[in-house]
Design a protein around this motif. Structure first.
Motif, PDB file in Angstrom:
ATOM      1  N   ALA A  16       0.835  -1.203   0.000  1.00  0.00           N
ATOM      2  CA  ALA A  16       0.000   0.000   0.000  1.00  0.00           C
ATOM      3  C   ALA A  16       0.874   1.259   0.000  1.00  0.00           C
ATOM      4  N   ASN A  19       2.171   1.701  -3.493  1.00  0.00           N
ATOM      5  CA  ASN A  19       1.101   2.251  -4.340  1.00  0.00           C
ATOM      6  C   ASN A  19       0.923   3.748  -4.084  1.00  0.00           C
ATOM      7  N   VAL A  49      -2.283   0.804 -10.972  1.00  0.00           N
ATOM      8  CA  VAL A  49      -3.291   0.420  -9.986  1.00  0.00           C
ATOM      9  C   VAL A  49      -4.673   0.745 -10.551  1.00  0.00           C
ATOM     10  N   THR A  53      -8.092   1.933  -5.994  1.00  0.00           N
ATOM     11  CA  THR A  53      -6.891   2.082  -5.170  1.00  0.00           C
ATOM     12  C   THR A  53      -6.532   3.557  -5.038  1.00  0.00           C
ATOM     13  N   ARG A  56      -8.910   5.065  -2.615  1.00  0.00           N
ATOM     14  CA  ARG A  56      -8.681   4.644  -1.228  1.00  0.00           C
ATOM     15  C   ARG A  56      -7.585   5.500  -0.597  1.00  0.00           C
ATOM     16  N   HIS A  57      -6.583   5.843  -1.387  1.00  0.00           N
ATOM     17  CA  HIS A  57      -5.494   6.678  -0.877  1.00  0.00           C
ATOM     18  C   HIS A  57      -5.858   8.164  -0.880  1.00  0.00           C
TER      19      HIS A  57
END
Length: 192
Positions: A16, A19, A49, A53, A56-57
């Motif tokens: 993570a 990413n 990604v 993703t 989410r970040h």
């Protein structure tokens, strides 16, 4: 200030974290090359990604912009502290505003995004600008106390004006001196 609120409560897993770092690097390049309105789907694809993703970040475009520009904001904050001891407070204030314009000029669309975010206190980008306003206000207060700036000038007005100058310069790429001319007009208008 960074993207994922839960990331502050526990460390990211190694994948993570990779990413997150890759998304920031790709976004920084994409924003510099194509502007801040570049497709977030394209950013995710280039980073290898999925769009989920990315979100989410960085739940919003402003959250991604804020994270991308944090290192440059840190540099501007350091510079503001250095300028607090300059001999000519009004000149120091203008020098700092020029640095902001230069920073905004690197990323097409950043000035417009900052102007729109200034009216939305919940925006991650607006929250990012609070330390900038505080830094600028310290320079403005010093210039005002030295009798160099007339009363009634606010840092909010100066920040909006600075973004407007950056936006005007962005719209006139064939006139590289435009930002300096507009900033010179600002300087004359500020003086007491």
């Amino acid at each position: 200030m960074a993207g994922n609120p839960s990331a502050t409560s526990r460390p990211l897993r190694a994948d993570a974290r990779r990413n997150h770092e890759r998304l920031l690097a790709v976004a920084r390049t994409a924003f510099a090359e194509h502007g801040t309105d570049t497709s977030l789907e394209d950013v995710a694809r280039r980073a290898g990604v999925g769009i989920g993703t990315l979100y989410r970040h960085f739940p919003t475009r402003h959250a991604l912009l804020s994270a991308v520009f944090q290192s440059e904001v840190d540099v501007l904050l350091v510079r503001s502290r250095e300028l607090l001891t300059a001999e000519q407070p009004c000149t120091a204030l203008i020098e700092w505003l020029r640095a902001i314009i230069t920073h905004a000029g690197v990323y097409r669309g950043l000035a417009r995004a900052l102007m729109s975010a200034s009216h939305d206190a919940s925006s991650a980008l607006a929250q990012c600008s609070e330390p900038m306003r505080e830094a600028g206000d310290a320079l403005l207060v010093r210039a005002r106390e030295a009798g160099s700036v007339r009363p009634g000038v606010t840092i909010a007005d100066l920040m909006q004006l600075t973004n407007a100058i950056a936006l005007a310069a962005e719209q006139a790429p064939d006139d590289p001196e435009l930002a300096d001319r507009l900033l010179a007009l600002t300087y004359r208008g500020l003086k007491n």
